[in-house]
Scaffold this active site. Sequence first.
Site, PDB file in Angstrom:
ATOM      1  N   THR A 329     -28.359   4.486   5.394  1.00  0.00           N
ATOM      2  CA  THR A 329     -27.636   3.843   6.503  1.00  0.00           C
ATOM      3  C   THR A 329     -27.096   4.874   7.481  1.00  0.00           C
ATOM      4  OG1 THR A 329     -25.459   3.890   5.447  1.00  0.00           O
ATOM      5  CG2 THR A 329     -26.890   2.022   4.904  1.00  0.00           C
ATOM      6  N   CYS A 330     -26.551   4.367   8.607  1.00  0.00           N
ATOM      7  CA  CYS A 330     -26.018   5.243   9.648  1.00  0.00           C
ATOM      8  C   CYS A 330     -24.630   5.783   9.317  1.00  0.00           C
ATOM      9  CB  CYS A 330     -25.914   4.475  10.963  1.00  0.00           C
ATOM     10  SG  CYS A 330     -27.511   4.157  11.665  1.00  0.00           S
ATOM     11  N   ASP A 331     -24.032   5.314   8.228  1.00  0.00           N
ATOM     12  CA  ASP A 331     -22.663   5.697   7.919  1.00  0.00           C
ATOM     13  C   ASP A 331     -22.615   7.021   7.143  1.00  0.00           C
ATOM     14  OD1 ASP A 331     -20.024   5.851   7.318  1.00  0.00           O
ATOM     15  OD2 ASP A 331     -19.884   3.891   6.373  1.00  0.00           O
TER      16      ASP A 331
END
Length: 381
Positions: A329-331
């Site tokens: 994910t982008c996190d």
Amino acid sequence: MKLNKKFILDAVEEHGTPLLIVDHDIIRQNYAAFRKHLPRIQAYYAVKAFTNEEIVKTLFNAGCSFDVASMPEFNMVYECVKYMPPQRRQDWIWDKIIYAHPIKSESTLRELDKYKPLVTYDNREEIRKIRKNAPNAGLALRLKVPNTGAMVELSSKFGASPGEAVDLILAADKAGLTVEGISFHVGSQTTNFQNYVQAINLAANVFQEARSRGYRKMNLLDIGGGFPAPYDKSVRPFRELARTINSELNRLFPKDIQILAEPGRFIVATAATEVSQIIGKAVRDGKLCYYINDGVYHTFSGIIFDHCSYHFESLKGGKKELCTVFGPTCDALDVVSMSEMLPSRLKIGDVLTSRNIGAYSIVSSTSFNGFPSAKILHINN
Ligand SMILES: *Cc1c(COP(=O)(O)O)cnc(C)c1O
């Protein structure tokens, strides 16, 4: 079916990744080990550890009972056990299901009532709710016990203090309900075996005080979950813990007291292997970073919620170096491990596996950022 390299590569070919392979032979072995080392204790598998119908069926066929803590969990298990013939006593359902959440909504209690369930409680408001909405339930008082050294602590959220325990038993009795016994939970992944010793002793004291104050209907002790999975060599063998528990139980609880336990992690942790593939590779601040297609919002959610850590094995060999493994994910929270020794030459598409990831993993997986949960592949079921 054996989970070797060839099997894993074939499974990746057929099913893609991320994949969670669940070996039911290991589930059966863990259940059998639990029964063998704790012969007085009936195991109620805590289904929240890995909520899955196939697992419930395998364990049901092996003779296991179940601990549920929500109506959907109850319904799933009930579908499986409802065909059992009524046994010796009318409340046969108690032999197969305990509803072990001390706090239940009124609507849940209303739904449960027709099953005459066995439920836990730990406060006066709950007595009032049960009396109003589930007068046919049997009760077990959840006792607060030390959780020292457990990987996941629970005593700050649940449990009546030993000082108020008998008052709560007598209050339920006065409300026309029957308290069948005591339950506790020493905290999940408890490697401090003294927690069990202290908890069993506290429960024995409550039994005694209740008797001395005229309440004699208690006939069950539920020693909860917390049995540690052998994640690494620091976890002492289960048979040592079992020996300690058996000797305390035999010393303090006569044979006519029914003893149950609610193992979750112990039954499923070692039964599942996560299989992922490398989707990216970079060097950041001089450190090699692999990006894989599973992460902390997905099968590795136990890193966040379960305070657990996992390690990787590469199907390919080669010279190793210290690297970071990131989720998809982008996190920036999505870090699976900051310190893995993995071959430095791995390529996009190469396969990594992570073992002992059956407990509290995919059950708290999300679809954050659009990435789906791992597919589950059952073997030997
Ligand atoms: C979560 C839970 C369990 C299972 O605990 P493990 O540590 O996985 O064995 C058992 N009983 C209750 C009440 C729970 O909340």
